[in-house]
Scaffold this motif. Structure first.
Motif, short mmCIF file in Angstrom:
data_model
loop_
_atom_site.label_atom_id
_atom_site.label_comp_id
_atom_site.label_asym_id
_atom_site.label_seq_id
_atom_site.Cartn_x
_atom_site.Cartn_y
_atom_site.Cartn_z
N LEU A 87 0.82 3.01 -5.15
CA LEU A 87 1.18 1.67 -4.71
C LEU A 87 0.16 1.11 -3.72
CD1 LEU A 87 3.29 -0.60 -4.84
CD2 LEU A 87 4.51 0.53 -2.97
N ASP A 88 -0.26 1.93 -2.77
CA ASP A 88 -1.25 1.48 -1.78
C ASP A 88 -2.56 1.10 -2.45
OD1 ASP A 88 0.66 2.03 0.09
OD2 ASP A 88 -0.50 3.53 1.20
N GLU A 89 -2.99 1.89 -3.42
CA GLU A 89 -4.24 1.59 -4.12
C GLU A 89 -4.14 0.27 -4.89
OE1 GLU A 89 -4.98 5.03 -6.49
OE2 GLU A 89 -5.74 6.23 -4.80
N ALA A 90 -3.00 0.02 -5.51
CA ALA A 90 -2.82 -1.22 -6.26
C ALA A 90 -2.80 -2.43 -5.32
CB ALA A 90 -1.53 -1.16 -7.08
N LEU A 91 -2.09 -2.32 -4.22
CA LEU A 91 -2.04 -3.41 -3.24
C LEU A 91 -3.43 -3.66 -2.66
CD1 LEU A 91 1.30 -2.57 -1.39
CD2 LEU A 91 0.78 -4.74 -2.52
N SER A 92 -4.13 -2.59 -2.32
CA SER A 92 -5.47 -2.72 -1.74
C SER A 92 -6.43 -3.41 -2.71
CB SER A 92 -6.02 -1.35 -1.36
OG SER A 92 -5.21 -0.72 -0.39
N THR A 93 -6.31 -3.09 -3.99
CA THR A 93 -7.17 -3.70 -5.00
C THR A 93 -6.92 -5.20 -5.10
OG1 THR A 93 -7.30 -1.66 -6.31
CG2 THR A 93 -7.74 -3.73 -7.46
N LEU A 94 -5.65 -5.59 -5.16
CA LEU A 94 -5.32 -7.00 -5.37
C LEU A 94 -5.49 -7.84 -4.11
CD1 LEU A 94 -2.22 -6.70 -7.74
CD2 LEU A 94 -4.60 -7.16 -8.33
N LEU A 95 -5.23 -7.26 -2.95
CA LEU A 95 -5.37 -8.01 -1.69
C LEU A 95 -6.76 -7.88 -1.09
CD1 LEU A 95 -1.88 -7.26 -0.09
CD2 LEU A 95 -2.63 -9.33 -1.28
N ARG A 96 -7.59 -7.02 -1.70
CA ARG A 96 -8.99 -6.87 -1.32
C ARG A 96 -9.16 -6.46 0.14
NH1 ARG A 96 -11.85 -12.00 -4.52
NH2 ARG A 96 -11.08 -11.41 -6.60
N ARG A 97 -8.32 -5.56 0.58
CA ARG A 97 -8.42 -4.96 1.90
C ARG A 97 -7.57 -3.71 1.89
NH1 ARG A 97 -4.81 -7.41 6.60
NH2 ARG A 97 -4.84 -5.17 7.02
N PRO A 98 -7.86 -2.72 2.75
CA PRO A 98 -7.06 -1.50 2.77
C PRO A 98 -5.62 -1.79 3.18
CG PRO A 98 -9.14 -1.19 3.92
CD PRO A 98 -9.01 -2.66 3.69
N ILE A 99 -4.70 -1.34 2.36
CA ILE A 99 -3.26 -1.52 2.64
C ILE A 99 -2.61 -0.15 2.73
CG2 ILE A 99 -1.08 -2.40 1.76
CD1 ILE A 99 -2.92 -4.63 2.63
N ALA B 273 9.40 -0.68 1.30
CA ALA B 273 8.32 -0.30 2.20
C ALA B 273 7.83 -1.58 2.87
CB ALA B 273 7.17 0.38 1.44
N HIS B 274 7.13 -1.43 3.99
CA HIS B 274 6.51 -2.61 4.59
C HIS B 274 5.01 -2.39 4.71
CE1 HIS B 274 7.04 -0.51 8.63
NE2 HIS B 274 5.82 -0.99 8.75
N PHE B 275 4.29 -3.49 4.81
CA PHE B 275 2.83 -3.43 4.97
C PHE B 275 2.35 -4.69 5.68
CE2 PHE B 275 3.54 -5.50 0.89
CZ PHE B 275 2.61 -6.53 0.87
N GLU B 276 1.15 -4.61 6.24
CA GLU B 276 0.53 -5.73 6.93
C GLU B 276 -0.51 -6.37 6.01
OE1 GLU B 276 1.65 -6.50 9.90
OE2 GLU B 276 2.82 -4.69 10.26
N ALA B 277 -0.55 -7.71 6.02
CA ALA B 277 -1.54 -8.42 5.20
C ALA B 277 -1.69 -9.84 5.73
CB ALA B 277 -1.10 -8.45 3.74
N GLU B 278 -2.79 -10.49 5.32
CA GLU B 278 -2.94 -11.91 5.60
C GLU B 278 -1.87 -12.66 4.82
OE1 GLU B 278 -5.06 -12.99 7.82
OE2 GLU B 278 -5.87 -10.96 8.14
N THR B 279 -1.71 -13.93 5.11
CA THR B 279 -0.67 -14.72 4.46
C THR B 279 -0.78 -14.63 2.93
OG1 THR B 279 -0.62 -16.29 6.29
CG2 THR B 279 0.32 -17.02 4.19
N ILE B 280 0.33 -14.28 2.30
CA ILE B 280 0.40 -14.21 0.83
C ILE B 280 1.13 -15.46 0.37
CG2 ILE B 280 1.22 -12.91 -1.17
CD1 ILE B 280 1.17 -10.39 0.61
N LYS B 281 0.39 -16.43 -0.16
CA LYS B 281 0.99 -17.71 -0.51
C LYS B 281 1.82 -17.65 -1.79
CE LYS B 281 -2.60 -20.45 1.80
NZ LYS B 281 -3.64 -21.49 1.64
#
Length: 250
Positions: A30-42, A61-69
């Motif tokens: 899951l982390d690898e997929a999120l990191s790929t799509l959000l283009r930053r380590p998640i 689960a929770h994670f930190e990211a820039e605004t996801i519109k």
């Protein structure tokens, strides 16, 4: 910003939820997929851990990211990228201090048992051919409400600080072609549900009595309890949070 992600998975191919060295886990995928799509380590923080082979119908689960519109669009893209055994249901913004693990107030598990050989349950349930006394098993399950300390059902050499859990539901029910044990508590110890099920199945088989269940719990000794049942029959079905945690989510 902080986001909650709600997802499910079929655990057969994974060494549980939590990342491990030299083993594939749901969190890693899951982390690898999120990191790929959000283009930053998640790095996600899960609501809890599930052991190797255990399934989850509902996990958070929770994670930190820039605004996801476009959160719905991210869900769609994640599901296209993730393997078939993992599915994301939704992603939504929460308050910055919301915590997927520590803020969870209730968790529910099911354990599935089948009494007739069925190829469609070979990876989904535990097959037991000998007769079981469901009434006696429910009498044994009712004993759980009398206690808070469940060290006897905890995996040995665990690093937990307390063995105290408040069990709110524990019942065996025949549902269609399977026997289902449902248990709800504020928290669970490692291997706890599988050890409880193994003990109660011995009650149903006549190898243990209700009095034995009390003696086992009072002993605080894992070796006194029944053998843990296979992981393939165990499902995390629900994780609940206080309303204020989810207040930003419609």
């Amino acid at each position: 910003m902080r986001y909650f992600i709600q997802f499910s998975y079929f655990g057969k191919l994974y060494h549980g939820w939590q990342k491990q060295p030299n083993a594939i886990t749901v969190q890693q995928v899951l982390d690898e997929a999120l990191s790929t799509l959000l283009r930053r380590p998640i790095e996600t923080v899960g609501a809890g851990r599930t052991d190797t082979g255990v399934h989850a119908k509902q996990m958070f689960a929770h994670f930190e990211a820039e605004t996801i519109k476009k959160q719905a669009n991210l869900v769609y893209r994640l599901n296209a990228l993730l393997p078939e055994a993992i599915a994301v249901g939704q992603i939504f913004e929460v308050s910055d201090n919301a915590h997927a693990r520590f803020d969870a107030v209730q968790r529910t598990y099911e354990y599935w048992v089948v009494q007739e050989k069925n190829p469609f349950y070979s990876d989904h349930a535990h097959y037991i051919k000998h007769p079981l006394d469901v009434q006696r098993m429910n009498e044994g399950a009712a004993v759980l409400f009398e206690y808070k300390d469940f060290e006897c059902f905890s995996k040995s050499n665990t690093d937990v600080k307390t063995y105290l859990c408040t069990i709110k539901k524990a019942v065996w029910e025949v549902k269609s072609d399977k026997l289902v044990f449902t248990i709800t508590a504020d928290r669970f110890l490692r291997n706890m549900v599988r050890a409880i099920v193994g003990t109660l199945l011995e009650v149903g088989h006549g190898k243990r009595t209700v009095v034995d269940v009390k003696r086992i719990i009072n002993s605080k000794d894992r070796s006194q309890a029944g053998t843990s049942v296979p992981a393939k029959g165990l499902y995390l079905t629900s994780v609940r949070y206080p309303d204020e945690i989810l207040e930003k989510h419609g």
